[in-house]
Write a protein that holds these residues in place. Structure first.
Motif, PDB file in Angstrom:
ATOM      1  N   LEU A 135       0.319  58.007  43.565  1.00  0.00           N
ATOM      2  CA  LEU A 135       1.046  58.837  44.531  1.00  0.00           C
ATOM      3  C   LEU A 135       1.732  60.021  43.871  1.00  0.00           C
ATOM      4  O   LEU A 135       1.934  61.060  44.480  1.00  0.00           O
ATOM      5  CB  LEU A 135       2.096  58.004  45.257  1.00  0.00           C
ATOM      6  CG  LEU A 135       1.778  57.582  46.682  1.00  0.00           C
ATOM      7  CD1 LEU A 135       3.008  57.006  47.326  1.00  0.00           C
ATOM      8  CD2 LEU A 135       1.253  58.747  47.509  1.00  0.00           C
ATOM      9  N   GLU A 136       2.121  59.866  42.606  1.00  0.00           N
ATOM     10  CA  GLU A 136       2.792  60.968  41.921  1.00  0.00           C
ATOM     11  C   GLU A 136       1.908  62.205  41.921  1.00  0.00           C
ATOM     12  O   GLU A 136       2.372  63.319  42.091  1.00  0.00           O
ATOM     13  CB  GLU A 136       3.114  60.599  40.467  1.00  0.00           C
ATOM     14  CG  GLU A 136       4.160  59.525  40.315  1.00  0.00           C
ATOM     15  CD  GLU A 136       5.559  59.980  40.669  1.00  0.00           C
ATOM     16  OE1 GLU A 136       5.748  61.194  40.873  1.00  0.00           O
ATOM     17  OE2 GLU A 136       6.437  59.115  40.761  1.00  0.00           O
ATOM     18  N   SER A 137       0.596  61.961  41.710  1.00  0.00           N
ATOM     19  CA  SER A 137      -0.296  63.115  41.650  1.00  0.00           C
ATOM     20  C   SER A 137      -0.799  63.493  43.036  1.00  0.00           C
ATOM     21  O   SER A 137      -1.353  64.560  43.216  1.00  0.00           O
ATOM     22  CB  SER A 137      -1.473  62.810  40.733  1.00  0.00           C
ATOM     23  OG  SER A 137      -2.070  61.607  41.150  1.00  0.00           O
ATOM     24  N   ARG A 184      12.158  71.381  36.165  1.00  0.00           N
ATOM     25  CA  ARG A 184      11.077  70.815  36.968  1.00  0.00           C
ATOM     26  C   ARG A 184      10.300  69.835  36.108  1.00  0.00           C
ATOM     27  O   ARG A 184      10.237  69.991  34.895  1.00  0.00           O
ATOM     28  CB  ARG A 184      10.110  71.912  37.452  1.00  0.00           C
ATOM     29  CG  ARG A 184      10.689  72.943  38.419  1.00  0.00           C
ATOM     30  CD  ARG A 184      11.125  72.330  39.732  1.00  0.00           C
ATOM     31  NE  ARG A 184      10.142  71.381  40.240  1.00  0.00           N
ATOM     32  CZ  ARG A 184       9.024  71.733  40.873  1.00  0.00           C
ATOM     33  NH1 ARG A 184       8.762  72.991  41.122  1.00  0.00           N
ATOM     34  NH2 ARG A 184       8.178  70.811  41.276  1.00  0.00           N
ATOM     35  N   THR A 185       9.703  68.879  36.760  1.00  0.00           N
ATOM     36  CA  THR A 185       8.844  67.946  36.035  1.00  0.00           C
ATOM     37  C   THR A 185       7.544  68.648  35.643  1.00  0.00           C
ATOM     38  O   THR A 185       6.915  69.295  36.474  1.00  0.00           O
ATOM     39  CB  THR A 185       8.529  66.737  36.932  1.00  0.00           C
ATOM     40  OG1 THR A 185       9.721  65.983  37.078  1.00  0.00           O
ATOM     41  CG2 THR A 185       7.435  65.855  36.337  1.00  0.00           C
ATOM     42  N   THR A 186       7.176  68.539  34.382  1.00  0.00           N
ATOM     43  CA  THR A 186       5.893  69.086  33.922  1.00  0.00           C
ATOM     44  C   THR A 186       4.884  67.959  33.814  1.00  0.00           C
ATOM     45  O   THR A 186       5.150  66.946  33.165  1.00  0.00           O
ATOM     46  CB  THR A 186       6.074  69.758  32.537  1.00  0.00           C
ATOM     47  OG1 THR A 186       6.961  70.865  32.696  1.00  0.00           O
ATOM     48  CG2 THR A 186       4.744  70.243  31.977  1.00  0.00           C
ATOM     49  N   ARG A 187       3.745  68.137  34.489  1.00  0.00           N
ATOM     50  CA  ARG A 187       2.664  67.154  34.353  1.00  0.00           C
ATOM     51  C   ARG A 187       1.402  67.776  33.776  1.00  0.00           C
ATOM     52  O   ARG A 187       0.442  67.086  33.507  1.00  0.00           O
ATOM     53  CB  ARG A 187       2.317  66.534  35.714  1.00  0.00           C
ATOM     54  CG  ARG A 187       3.237  65.439  36.108  1.00  0.00           C
ATOM     55  CD  ARG A 187       2.816  64.689  37.348  1.00  0.00           C
ATOM     56  NE  ARG A 187       4.041  64.186  37.954  1.00  0.00           N
ATOM     57  CZ  ARG A 187       4.757  64.830  38.842  1.00  0.00           C
ATOM     58  NH1 ARG A 187       4.348  65.994  39.290  1.00  0.00           N
ATOM     59  NH2 ARG A 187       5.868  64.311  39.296  1.00  0.00           N
ATOM     60  N   VAL A 188       1.411  69.105  33.638  1.00  0.00           N
ATOM     61  CA  VAL A 188       0.233  69.751  33.055  1.00  0.00           C
ATOM     62  C   VAL A 188       0.662  70.379  31.725  1.00  0.00           C
ATOM     63  O   VAL A 188       1.321  71.419  31.706  1.00  0.00           O
ATOM     64  CB  VAL A 188      -0.358  70.821  34.002  1.00  0.00           C
ATOM     65  CG1 VAL A 188      -1.710  71.307  33.460  1.00  0.00           C
ATOM     66  CG2 VAL A 188      -0.538  70.255  35.403  1.00  0.00           C
ATOM     67  N   GLY A 283      -1.234  54.368  32.083  1.00  0.00           N
ATOM     68  CA  GLY A 283      -2.488  55.086  32.331  1.00  0.00           C
ATOM     69  C   GLY A 283      -2.337  56.494  32.887  1.00  0.00           C
ATOM     70  O   GLY A 283      -3.339  57.107  33.272  1.00  0.00           O
ATOM     71  N   GLN A 284      -1.145  57.049  32.934  1.00  0.00           N
ATOM     72  CA  GLN A 284      -0.984  58.401  33.484  1.00  0.00           C
ATOM     73  C   GLN A 284      -1.710  59.386  32.567  1.00  0.00           C
ATOM     74  O   GLN A 284      -1.311  59.588  31.416  1.00  0.00           O
ATOM     75  CB  GLN A 284       0.492  58.770  33.585  1.00  0.00           C
ATOM     76  CG  GLN A 284       1.253  57.833  34.512  1.00  0.00           C
ATOM     77  CD  GLN A 284       2.705  58.229  34.673  1.00  0.00           C
ATOM     78  OE1 GLN A 284       3.020  59.338  35.078  1.00  0.00           O
ATOM     79  NE2 GLN A 284       3.595  57.302  34.356  1.00  0.00           N
ATOM     80  N   PRO A 285      -2.784  60.014  33.093  1.00  0.00           N
ATOM     81  CA  PRO A 285      -3.661  60.787  32.196  1.00  0.00           C
ATOM     82  C   PRO A 285      -2.962  61.978  31.543  1.00  0.00           C
ATOM     83  O   PRO A 285      -3.302  62.356  30.423  1.00  0.00           O
ATOM     84  CB  PRO A 285      -4.800  61.235  33.125  1.00  0.00           C
ATOM     85  CG  PRO A 285      -4.316  61.032  34.516  1.00  0.00           C
ATOM     86  CD  PRO A 285      -3.254  59.994  34.484  1.00  0.00           C
ATOM     87  N   VAL A 341       9.843  62.462  32.926  1.00  0.00           N
ATOM     88  CA  VAL A 341      10.318  61.089  32.697  1.00  0.00           C
ATOM     89  C   VAL A 341       9.498  60.162  33.579  1.00  0.00           C
ATOM     90  O   VAL A 341       9.084  60.546  34.666  1.00  0.00           O
ATOM     91  CB  VAL A 341      11.816  60.920  33.029  1.00  0.00           C
ATOM     92  CG1 VAL A 341      12.130  61.214  34.497  1.00  0.00           C
ATOM     93  CG2 VAL A 341      12.304  59.503  32.685  1.00  0.00           C
ATOM     94  N   THR A 342       9.237  58.972  33.117  1.00  0.00           N
ATOM     95  CA  THR A 342       8.619  57.969  33.978  1.00  0.00           C
ATOM     96  C   THR A 342       9.185  56.585  33.701  1.00  0.00           C
ATOM     97  O   THR A 342       9.493  56.246  32.565  1.00  0.00           O
ATOM     98  CB  THR A 342       7.078  57.948  33.855  1.00  0.00           C
ATOM     99  OG1 THR A 342       6.580  56.859  34.649  1.00  0.00           O
ATOM    100  CG2 THR A 342       6.611  57.752  32.441  1.00  0.00           C
ATOM    101  N   ALA A 343       9.338  55.844  34.810  1.00  0.00           N
ATOM    102  CA  ALA A 343       9.727  54.437  34.696  1.00  0.00           C
ATOM    103  C   ALA A 343       8.489  53.553  34.730  1.00  0.00           C
ATOM    104  O   ALA A 343       8.595  52.338  34.566  1.00  0.00           O
ATOM    105  CB  ALA A 343      10.661  54.070  35.847  1.00  0.00           C
TER     106      ALA A 343
END
Ligand SMILES: Cc1cc2nc3c(=O)[nH]c(=O)nc-3n(C[C@H](O)[C@H](O)[C@H](O)COP(=O)(O)O)c2cc1C
Length: 393
Positions: A135-137, A184-188, A283-285, A341-343
């Protein structure tokens, strides 16, 4: 063969309704399902739930947790299974049974309060993969539409209560407020760019480093850090997993706050370092592309030394980790470095990698940082400006 056993000290039992055939209705030619209560043991030592038979319940009730009972009185196979499930503890001096007993001893010595312990033990992931965070993505794409279709809309983003209102002046942002608004959260992350060691050093020092101390007692020194901590105990430890940091080899390290140094635990080649990053983070790519991951653990025994038997102490430790995460993200924002950050962590696997037992010290969360990739991405939604009293949602 198990010689002596006792009931596990921390053992929780709940019940679920299991569907059963309604026999009376069935005999009348009507197939109907009834429900029967099924006892389920929540095993702290295994972090698992196990259905219990009536005979298991009786056996568990017939032995004490504080004294050994000769196991010869019971059916050997049942005892062996209950020991293996961490519901009985055996006095075996080797193998898995001994490891479970040592785990229980560590839990007791660390002063765990049972409710916090139950939450920690039963939410200590191992082998959880990407599905946990899908869901995060997917927050802004088709997944969300499906989700709303299935479950209806979520409760609203902003709330109102009935009553007289005092409209507050719209203070403009201070430099700190501007920094906060830019976070902001960075995912890339940009895999082609590495991070300077000096940037990592700054993030670690001003998040996890001490900048003051107070000797309150001959045997008690408190340190001051940039985030608050319950009881001033600062139980959270940082373990950087370096991937692409100039001037440091990829590998797993411990941040030694007293020396402001990285202690090497294990060198890793890049594929292994990236695999470990993703595995720790369920497993978060995108974690593979970060320049560095910081695994957060807590030395529970330090906080629980003070908050003995306190059923909010575990919550306080989680809040400590959350404060550190915000501090880290703000410092990263200030330096133009992306952070997350991730839990969603495979805590049991992180503990094993770090050689900690999960209870005296155990994994809580992880941070990732590194240069962000330019350009928009569905992984990082754009937010339009919001102005109180003007923007209608
Ligand atoms: C406790 C917590 C857990 C989070 N877990 C994840 C996660 O598993 N994966 C992820 O990509 N982001 C995770 N995030 C980041 C949130 O998705 C993000 O903060 C949120 O979407 C708001 O966006 P913003 O940080 O850019 O303001 C987490 C944030 C918090 C505070």
């Amino acid at each position: 063969m198990t010689a002596r056993v006792r009931r596990a000290r921390y053992l929780f039992i709940t019940f679920t309704d299991t569907p059963t055939l309604d026999v009376a209705a069935f005999l009348r030619g009507d197939v109907r399902l009834g429900a029967a209560g099924q006892a389920v043991a929540l095993s702290v030592l295994r972090g698992q739930a196990y259905p219990l038979r009536d005979a298991d319940l009786e056996l568990l009730a017939s032995v004490q947790a504080t004294a050994w009972t000769d196991a010869g009185a019971f059916v050997e196979g049942r005892v062996a299974e209950l020991v293996d499930r961490g519901l009985l503890v055996s006095d075996a001096d080797e193998g898995e049974a001994a490891a479970l007993r040592l785990r229980e001893e560590s839990i007791t010595e660390s002063n765990w309060q049972p409710y916090g312990l139950l939450l920690h033990a039963l939410t200590r992931w191992s082998g959880v993969g990407e599905e946990a965070v899908s869901l995060e993505s997917g927050v802004l794409d088709a997944t969300l539409a499906e989700f709303v279709d299935r479950y209806g809309p979520p409760p609203p983003a902003l709330t109102h209560r009935a009553g007289a209102r005092i409209e507050l002046p719209l203070e403009s942002a201070s430099p700190l407020g501007e920094l906060l608004a830019r976070r902001r959260t960075t995912r890339v992350f940009d895999r082609e760019r590495s991070m300077e060691l000096s940037d990592l050093a700054g993030l670690l020092r001003w998040t996890f480093g001490a900048h003051g101390y107070a000797r309150a007692h001959d045997d008690f020194v408190g340190v001051a850090k940039t985030s608050p901590s319950a009881g001033g105990l600062h139980p959270v430890e940082a373990y950087p997993l370096l991937l692409r940091v100039d001037g440091a080899e990829p590998g797993l390290y411990h941040y030694d706050a007293g020396r402001h140094a990285l202690t090497e635990l294990r060198r890793l080649d890049m594929p292994h370092a990236e695999d470990l990053a993703a595995r720790c983070g369920a497993g978060q790519p995108w974690l593979r592309d970060a320049a560095a991951i910081v695994l957060l653990t807590a030395r529970f025994e330090r906080t629980f030394w003070k908050y003995r038997g306190n059923n909010r102490a575990y919550i306080a430790v989680l809040m400590d980790a959350a404060h550190l995460s915000q501090t880290f993200q703000l410092l990263a924002t200030e330096r133009g470095i992306g952070a997350l950050v991730t839990a969603a962590v495979n805590g049991a696997e992180v503990d094993e990698e770090l050689g900690i037992d999960g209870y005296a010290e155990g994994a809580l969360a992880l941070l990732a940082c590194g240069p962000g990739a330019a350009g928009p991405s569905p992984l990082q939604p754009d937010f339009a400006p919001f102005l109180p009293r003007e923007t209608e949602l």
